[in-house]
Design a protein around this motif. Structure first.
Motif, PDB file in Angstrom:
ATOM      1  N   ASP A 163       0.822  -1.203   0.000  1.00  0.00           N
ATOM      2  CA  ASP A 163       0.000   0.000   0.000  1.00  0.00           C
ATOM      3  C   ASP A 163       0.864   1.263   0.000  1.00  0.00           C
ATOM      4  O   ASP A 163       0.581   2.235  -0.723  1.00  0.00           O
ATOM      5  N   LEU A 164       1.908   1.255   0.797  1.00  0.00           N
ATOM      6  CA  LEU A 164       2.774   2.429   0.867  1.00  0.00           C
ATOM      7  C   LEU A 164       3.536   2.635  -0.432  1.00  0.00           C
ATOM      8  O   LEU A 164       3.724   3.766  -0.881  1.00  0.00           O
ATOM      9  N   ASN A 165       3.953   1.544  -1.056  1.00  0.00           N
ATOM     10  CA  ASN A 165       4.624   1.668  -2.352  1.00  0.00           C
ATOM     11  C   ASN A 165       3.672   2.224  -3.409  1.00  0.00           C
ATOM     12  O   ASN A 165       4.072   3.021  -4.270  1.00  0.00           O
ATOM     13  N   GLN A 166       2.407   1.799  -3.344  1.00  0.00           N
ATOM     14  CA  GLN A 166       1.420   2.347  -4.269  1.00  0.00           C
ATOM     15  C   GLN A 166       1.253   3.853  -4.045  1.00  0.00           C
ATOM     16  O   GLN A 166       1.183   4.629  -4.999  1.00  0.00           O
ATOM     17  N   ALA A 167       1.224   4.264  -2.775  1.00  0.00           N
ATOM     18  CA  ALA A 167       1.076   5.682  -2.460  1.00  0.00           C
ATOM     19  C   ALA A 167       2.290   6.485  -2.934  1.00  0.00           C
ATOM     20  O   ALA A 167       2.146   7.637  -3.369  1.00  0.00           O
ATOM     21  N   ILE A 168       3.462   5.891  -2.871  1.00  0.00           N
ATOM     22  CA  ILE A 168       4.650   6.580  -3.396  1.00  0.00           C
ATOM     23  C   ILE A 168       4.479   6.819  -4.893  1.00  0.00           C
ATOM     24  O   ILE A 168       4.797   7.902  -5.410  1.00  0.00           O
ATOM     25  N   GLY A 169       3.942   5.821  -5.592  1.00  0.00           N
ATOM     26  CA  GLY A 169       3.657   6.007  -7.015  1.00  0.00           C
ATOM     27  C   GLY A 169       2.673   7.136  -7.248  1.00  0.00           C
ATOM     28  O   GLY A 169       2.848   7.958  -8.163  1.00  0.00           O
TER      29      GLY A 169
ATOM     30  N   LYS B 286      13.717  13.663 -15.556  1.00  0.00           N
ATOM     31  CA  LYS B 286      14.109  12.939 -14.345  1.00  0.00           C
ATOM     32  C   LYS B 286      12.882  12.497 -13.544  1.00  0.00           C
ATOM     33  O   LYS B 286      12.837  11.386 -13.013  1.00  0.00           O
ATOM     34  N   ASP B 287      11.872  13.382 -13.469  1.00  0.00           N
ATOM     35  CA  ASP B 287      10.638  13.014 -12.754  1.00  0.00           C
ATOM     36  C   ASP B 287       9.950  11.843 -13.437  1.00  0.00           C
ATOM     37  O   ASP B 287       9.451  10.925 -12.769  1.00  0.00           O
ATOM     38  N   LEU B 288       9.901  11.866 -14.773  1.00  0.00           N
ATOM     39  CA  LEU B 288       9.275  10.794 -15.531  1.00  0.00           C
ATOM     40  C   LEU B 288      10.039   9.495 -15.322  1.00  0.00           C
ATOM     41  O   LEU B 288       9.427   8.435 -15.100  1.00  0.00           O
ATOM     42  N   ARG B 289      11.353   9.562 -15.384  1.00  0.00           N
ATOM     43  CA  ARG B 289      12.164   8.353 -15.205  1.00  0.00           C
ATOM     44  C   ARG B 289      12.019   7.795 -13.791  1.00  0.00           C
ATOM     45  O   ARG B 289      11.933   6.576 -13.602  1.00  0.00           O
ATOM     46  N   GLN B 290      11.981   8.688 -12.782  1.00  0.00           N
ATOM     47  CA  GLN B 290      11.827   8.209 -11.405  1.00  0.00           C
ATOM     48  C   GLN B 290      10.503   7.486 -11.217  1.00  0.00           C
ATOM     49  O   GLN B 290      10.442   6.426 -10.586  1.00  0.00           O
ATOM     50  N   LEU B 291       9.416   8.034 -11.781  1.00  0.00           N
ATOM     51  CA  LEU B 291       8.113   7.378 -11.679  1.00  0.00           C
ATOM     52  C   LEU B 291       8.130   6.044 -12.410  1.00  0.00           C
ATOM     53  O   LEU B 291       7.630   5.027 -11.891  1.00  0.00           O
ATOM     54  N   ALA B 292       8.689   6.020 -13.622  1.00  0.00           N
ATOM     55  CA  ALA B 292       8.740   4.770 -14.389  1.00  0.00           C
ATOM     56  C   ALA B 292       9.555   3.716 -13.657  1.00  0.00           C
ATOM     57  O   ALA B 292       9.159   2.542 -13.571  1.00  0.00           O
TER      58      ALA B 292
ATOM     59  N   GLY C  11       8.442   0.052 -12.229  1.00  0.00           N
ATOM     60  CA  GLY C  11       9.076  -1.069 -12.921  1.00  0.00           C
ATOM     61  C   GLY C  11       8.815  -1.066 -14.415  1.00  0.00           C
ATOM     62  O   GLY C  11       8.671  -2.132 -15.030  1.00  0.00           O
ATOM     63  N   LEU C  12       8.767   0.120 -15.007  1.00  0.00           N
ATOM     64  CA  LEU C  12       8.430   0.263 -16.427  1.00  0.00           C
ATOM     65  C   LEU C  12       9.543   1.004 -17.160  1.00  0.00           C
ATOM     66  O   LEU C  12      10.329   1.739 -16.563  1.00  0.00           O
ATOM     67  N   GLY C  13       9.567   0.794 -18.474  1.00  0.00           N
ATOM     68  CA  GLY C  13      10.353   1.677 -19.320  1.00  0.00           C
ATOM     69  C   GLY C  13       9.587   2.970 -19.527  1.00  0.00           C
ATOM     70  O   GLY C  13       8.453   3.103 -19.083  1.00  0.00           O
ATOM     71  N   TRP C  14      10.233   3.938 -20.228  1.00  0.00           N
ATOM     72  CA  TRP C  14       9.531   5.188 -20.410  1.00  0.00           C
ATOM     73  C   TRP C  14       9.913   5.828 -21.746  1.00  0.00           C
ATOM     74  O   TRP C  14      10.946   5.514 -22.320  1.00  0.00           O
TER      75      TRP C  14
ATOM     76  N   ARG D 133       3.740  14.670  -8.567  1.00  0.00           N
ATOM     77  CA  ARG D 133       4.941  15.514  -8.711  1.00  0.00           C
ATOM     78  C   ARG D 133       5.230  15.786 -10.188  1.00  0.00           C
ATOM     79  O   ARG D 133       5.484  16.924 -10.590  1.00  0.00           O
ATOM     80  N   LEU D 134       5.183  14.732 -11.003  1.00  0.00           N
ATOM     81  CA  LEU D 134       5.427  14.893 -12.435  1.00  0.00           C
ATOM     82  C   LEU D 134       4.395  15.820 -13.050  1.00  0.00           C
ATOM     83  O   LEU D 134       4.736  16.745 -13.814  1.00  0.00           O
ATOM     84  N   CYS D 135       3.134  15.622 -12.712  1.00  0.00           N
ATOM     85  CA  CYS D 135       2.063  16.416 -13.312  1.00  0.00           C
ATOM     86  C   CYS D 135       2.183  17.889 -12.948  1.00  0.00           C
ATOM     87  O   CYS D 135       2.140  18.756 -13.822  1.00  0.00           O
ATOM     88  N   ARG D 136       2.330  18.179 -11.676  1.00  0.00           N
ATOM     89  CA  ARG D 136       2.338  19.596 -11.266  1.00  0.00           C
ATOM     90  C   ARG D 136       3.585  20.316 -11.766  1.00  0.00           C
ATOM     91  O   ARG D 136       3.538  21.489 -12.107  1.00  0.00           O
ATOM     92  N   ARG D 137       4.724  19.592 -11.835  1.00  0.00           N
ATOM     93  CA  ARG D 137       5.948  20.249 -12.293  1.00  0.00           C
ATOM     94  C   ARG D 137       5.929  20.447 -13.817  1.00  0.00           C
ATOM     95  O   ARG D 137       6.501  21.407 -14.328  1.00  0.00           O
ATOM     96  N   LEU D 138       5.257  19.530 -14.512  1.00  0.00           N
ATOM     97  CA  LEU D 138       5.153  19.666 -15.971  1.00  0.00           C
ATOM     98  C   LEU D 138       4.160  20.763 -16.346  1.00  0.00           C
ATOM     99  O   LEU D 138       4.434  21.606 -17.202  1.00  0.00           O
TER     100      LEU D 138
END
Length: 483
Positions: free
Chosen positions: A407-413, A462-468, A472-475, A419-424
């Motif tokens: 659950d906590l890992n999901q919340a980190i996602g 960097k934000d996109l790569r960190q989320l991916a 566990g995904l490519g981006w 973070r990615l959305c607001r900064r973009l």
């Protein structure tokens, strides 16, 4: 007409005024004042309210009436409960209350039980089990199953009576409780949650949280397994307490052994699956009963957090737009979709604070502020979302006590996506409309309309790569040319 509304509760131990404002489904307390008039003291012996107790109560009620007039509160509900109901001079006392300009309503035992149970339903939508409300003069029990069931009972087991009942010894007290339940025909609640209401039981929750080193400090929604509850109750009823919680008042501390003894008996007799402490009871139940069906059906968590986020200048529409923008990478159910939206609101609100305060505020907001309709798991996930939105992905130990690692890992996602959305986009409407986040063939894809390319930068990459990486995904980034 003022948005403020007030409840005056003339109880057996205290006379209390609470003034509410804010969203109807998640009312905010703006004034909470009580006087320990102890109307029910000696009632079992004399059958009358004492002159001293009535004088104290009427003095408080006179102040309350004046205060409500000064505040411009015109929606007032005034109720009286067990002591006034049981006293031979109860009607005389109510007449004196009316002379103050108030309009008291005397609740029957079943009405009192139903009002408290309605408050629990309001706080825990869909609650199913037993509600127990411990007041100064009586104990009410009523079954709930998404709504209040018929057949609630009231017993003369209030905190003002318990000391005398326990004076005969543990065995006699146990027999009294057993006989009271049997005499009332109470057979409900086995294997189901027991929701408990009342100031003395909230004090017990505070002490239990202290002894268990619980990371939350709001007793609302705190849960105890029956075996742990019994162990704690057995110690407290004998006065065994290493260090009292400093938030427990002297008057509540005095009633703690009696309240613990009664709860221990109820746990043994009813055999619930879990004990859940509720800070919402009779007063909130009366407010909830005033609402229309549509408002009652609203999610109290979202209502409360939406109102709070507005104070941080976060428009609800902005948070909803960000939640929609991040939604394609999550397949959450309705409950978690609501939680993700609420966490998004709080994450955006945190960004209005100074950077050095954000983590600390996130901890306080998510873990310490009273959010109705939010359990311990939800609190931890919300806090972790706000942390990740600030770039922090290490899980604090106290969070791990409240929610699973998954659950906590999901919340980190969730937080990294916000973070990615607001900064973009800066949460600007056109930017949100002309960019998107998708999952395609095992890759996280950031899609930009051609005229939004300028928003992309190395930092966004960097934000996109960190989320991916976290998912566990490519981006990749895809630019769509204008037609």
């Amino acid at each position: 007409m003022s948005d403020k509304r007030a409840i005056i509760d003339i109880g057996s131990n205290t006379v209390r005024l609470v003034v509410y404002n804010g969203p109807p489904r998640a009312p905010v307390v703006i004034l909470n004042e009580k006087v320990s008039a102890r109307l029910g003291k000696d009632l079992a012996r004399t059958r009358r309210l004492s002159d001293k107790a009535m004088s104290a109560a009427l003095s408080a009620l006179g102040r309350f009436a004046t205060m409500l007039d000064l505040l411009g509160v015109d929606r007032i509900e005034c109720v009286a409960t067990a002591a006034t109901r049981d006293a031979e001079n109860g009607n005389e006392f109510l007449a004196a209350v009316r002379a103050l300009g108030l309009n008291p309503r005397l609740l029957s035992g079943e009405e009192e039980a139903r009002a408290s149970a309605t408050g629990v339903i309001a706080a825990f939508p869909g609650a199913s089990g037993t509600v127990g409300d411990l007041g100064g003069g009586s104990l009410e029990l009523v079954a709930v199953d998404g709504d209040v069931c018929s057949g609630g009972i009231t017993m003369p087991l209030g905190t003002l009576r318990l000391a005398d009942l326990r004076a005969a010894g543990p065995a006699r007290f146990a027999a009294t409780v057993k006989a009271g339940l049997a005499g009332a025909g109470w057979k409900n609640g086995r294997g189901r949650p027991l929701f408990i209401v009342g100031g003395s039981w909230r004090a017990l929750a505070l002490q239990a949280m202290r002894e268990l080193d619980w990371p939350l400090d709001d007793p609302h929604g705190f849960e105890l397994a029956p075996d742990i509850a019994l162990r704690i109750c057995r110690a407290l009823e004998k006065g065994k307490m290493d260090s009292p919680d400093p938030r427990i008042s002297a008057s509540r501390l005095a009633t703690l052994p009696d309240a613990a003894a009664l709860l221990g008996q109820l746990v043994e007799r009813i055999e619930p699956s879990v004990i859940v402490f509720s800070s919402w009871g009779l007063r909130e139940g009366l407010l909830y009963a005033q609402l229309d069906a549509e408002t009652r059906a609203a999610d109290p968590m979202l209502a409360g957090i939406t109102a709070f986020a507005r104070t941080s200048l976060v428009a609800p529409g902005d948070a909803e737009a960000v939640a929609r923008w991040t939604a394609p990478i999550y397949a959450d159910g309705a409950a978690d979709a609501h939680l993700r939206l609420a966490a998004t609101m709080l994450a955006l609100a945190a960004m209005r604070s100074e950077p050095n305060m954000r983590a600390e505020q996130a901890m306080a907001w998510a873990l310490r502020k009273r959010w109705i309709g939010l359990d311990a798991r939800g609190r931890a996930m919300m806090a972790m979302t706000v942390f990740a939105n600030s770039g922090l992905t290490a899980i604090p130990p106290e969070f791990a006590m409240l929610a699973s690692e998954a659950d906590l890992n999901q919340a980190i996602g969730w937080g990294l996506a916000v973070r990615l959305c607001r900064r973009l986009t800066g949460c600007a409407g056109p930017a949100l409309a002309q960019t998107s986040l998708l999952l395609e063939d095992g890759q996280l894809v950031l899609v930009l309309d051609d005229d939004m390319q300028a928003l992309y930068s190395n930092g966004i990459g960097k934000d996109l790569r960190q989320l991916a990486d976290w998912l566990g995904l490519g981006w990749m980034v895809k630019v769509i040319a204008e037609a």
